[in-house]
Design an enzyme around this catalytic site. Structure first.
Site, PDB file in Angstrom:
ATOM      1  N   LEU A 155       0.856  -1.194   0.000  1.00  0.00           N
ATOM      2  CA  LEU A 155       0.000   0.000   0.000  1.00  0.00           C
ATOM      3  C   LEU A 155       0.888   1.238   0.000  1.00  0.00           C
ATOM      4  O   LEU A 155       1.804   1.318   0.814  1.00  0.00           O
ATOM      5  CB  LEU A 155      -0.834   0.066   1.291  1.00  0.00           C
ATOM      6  N   HIS A 156       0.625   2.183  -0.888  1.00  0.00           N
ATOM      7  CA  HIS A 156       1.358   3.450  -0.810  1.00  0.00           C
ATOM      8  C   HIS A 156       0.637   4.622  -1.456  1.00  0.00           C
ATOM      9  O   HIS A 156       1.119   5.751  -1.398  1.00  0.00           O
ATOM     10  CB  HIS A 156       2.750   3.321  -1.431  1.00  0.00           C
ATOM     11  N   ARG A 157      -0.519   4.378  -2.099  1.00  0.00           N
ATOM     12  CA  ARG A 157      -1.219   5.490  -2.767  1.00  0.00           C
ATOM     13  C   ARG A 157      -1.642   6.541  -1.746  1.00  0.00           C
ATOM     14  O   ARG A 157      -2.231   6.189  -0.713  1.00  0.00           O
ATOM     15  CB  ARG A 157      -2.505   5.003  -3.434  1.00  0.00           C
TER      16      ARG A 157
ATOM     17  N   ARG B 229       6.579   5.894   2.540  1.00  0.00           N
ATOM     18  CA  ARG B 229       5.447   6.815   2.755  1.00  0.00           C
ATOM     19  C   ARG B 229       4.461   6.215   3.750  1.00  0.00           C
ATOM     20  O   ARG B 229       3.987   6.877   4.676  1.00  0.00           O
ATOM     21  CB  ARG B 229       4.734   7.077   1.416  1.00  0.00           C
TER      22      ARG B 229
ATOM     23  N   ASP C 105      -2.314  -1.530  -3.901  1.00  0.00           N
ATOM     24  CA  ASP C 105      -2.820  -0.375  -4.642  1.00  0.00           C
ATOM     25  C   ASP C 105      -1.788   0.073  -5.681  1.00  0.00           C
ATOM     26  O   ASP C 105      -1.853   1.173  -6.206  1.00  0.00           O
ATOM     27  CB  ASP C 105      -3.221   0.772  -3.706  1.00  0.00           C
TER      28      ASP C 105
END
Ligand code: UD1
Length: 364
Positions: free
Chosen positions: A205-207, A240, A284
């Site tokens: 996940l990083h969006r 992030r 994502d």
């Protein structure tokens, strides 16, 4: 002999640039020059990828690093323009949809240098995504478009790109997978992460839309804890996301679950070795939707849109809402998930086709 700058910036760029770099390096008509903007700078976000993919140290390293979108984009433009003025190449190849893609294509075009866009024409239709802005602007000014799928060609034609500038060459990431397959297959992720012979899912996940707000990230953490009651999760955490989990006080919640393995981001070979052995992927990411389609592994994409629709219409990817995640996991576990097939031209020979296309368009 012509020269071409190949721009690599962020993690997803390296595995797209590598096959083209190798194809051009082996040619007698084009000298590839590797430019690393430094958008990603941690060793496991960029250095490990250069090593894994057999890429040399970059010819130019701009060292730009993180910042706001404007700071990062402007930093790359200023640094890259000075390289272009000192040693202008015959062509510039920009990759994908990151801020450096946009920055380098603008800097090059303002100096009237021809730009080829590798992975052109993808559209999510969602202009709140920074990547969508980068794609649309880059595609408005490029001279040569290498696309992975028919939907990309259609998007470009609709936006007024001349058909003779579009070459559908396939998917470069599949070339990297095939180039590295022996090393990928030699990894032992089950031993390394102590998974025994249990099924497991890979999570990434990083969006910004998922991780930048406490409410959306908190909800995803709750859903991941829920599915971890039934299947082990191996979660390489993007920097992030690590920052946000810490800032929102959610890291301990995730780490406390016995079946959730939080690990640092992996290099390319280790990551693909892990995915290859997994029962499913929850993500994502953009690129992982494609890699799972190639491998026929169920991919549950936690987004409302995808710029890679062929992974859904042809492949093993589905868009999933957070509240439907547990049900989708059950569907995979019960064998009810469609396996899909490989899209045309995702065959490990994309870089050869792109090199031939560059030769033709450059008159080399
Ligand atoms: C960028 C791309 C995204 C791509 C992703 C893959 C844009 C707009 N976004 O997002 O399309 O899917 O890369 O990873 O270009 N950081 C580190 N070490 C690093 C890199 C970043 O600690 O090596 C931290 C930065 O300090 C920053 C955060 O991670 O706070 C985000 O980095 P940034 O490059 O701005 O965007 P990504 O979220 O990685």
């Amino acid at each position: 002999m012509i020269s071409a700058h190949l721009i690599a910036a962020a993690r997803p760029n390296f595995m797209k640039v590598a096959p083209l770099y190798h194809a051009l390096a082996a040619s007698d008509w084009c000298r590839p020059v590797l430019v690393h903007t430094g958008q990603h700078y941690d060793s496991n976000m960029s250095g490990a990828f250069l090593d894994d993919l057999g890429l040399p140290a970059p010819d130019h390293h701009l060292g730009v690093g993180s910042g706001s979108h404007a700071e990062q984009t402007a930093g790359v433009m200023v640094a890259y323009e000075s390289i272009l003025r000192d040693t202008p190449p015959d062509w510039v190849v920009v990759v994908g949809d990151v801020n450096s893609t946009l920055a380098c294509s603008i800097a090059a075009k303002k100096l009237c240098l021809p730009v080829a866009h590798l992975e052109a024409g993808l559209r999510s239709g969602d202009r709140t995504m920074p990547e969508e802005i980068n794609r649309v602007v880059t595609d408005a000014i490029s001279d040569l478009y290498w696309t992975p799928s028919p939907d990309a060609d259609e998007n470009l034609l609709r936006e007024g790109v001349a058909p003779e500038k579009i070459d559908r060459v396939g998917n470069f990431m599949i070339d990297s997978f095939e180039l590295m397959r022996p090393r990928i297959e030699a990894t032992r992720p089950r031993e390394r992460f102590d998974l025994g012979d249990r099924p497991f899912a890979v999570v990434t996940l990083h969006r910004p839309s998922n991780v930048d707000r406490a409410e959306s990230l908190g909800r995803l953490v709750a859903e991941l804890r829920r599915i971890a009651d039934g299947i082990d999760l191996v979660f390489p955490v993007h920097p992030r996301t690590r920052q946000r989990l810490d800032a929102f006080g959610l890291a301990a919640d995730l780490a406390a679950h016995d079946s959730i393995h939080l690990i640092d981001p992996l290099g390319y070979v280790d990551f693909m070795g892990l995915v290859r052995e997994s029962t499913m992927v929850v993500t994502d990411s953009g690129g992982i939707q494609e890699e799972t389609t190639y491998l026929g592994i169920p991919c549950l994409t936690l987004r409302n849109t995808t710029e890679r629709p062929i992974t859904v219409t042809v492949g093993s990817n589905r868009l999933v809402k957070p509240e439907d995640l547990a049900e989708s996991v059950d569907k995979v576990m019960s064998g009810a998930w469609a396996k899909g097939r490989r899209p045309d031209l995702w065959d490990g020979h994309t870089a050869e086709r792109a090199a031939a296309s560059l030769k033709r368009h450059a008159g080399a």
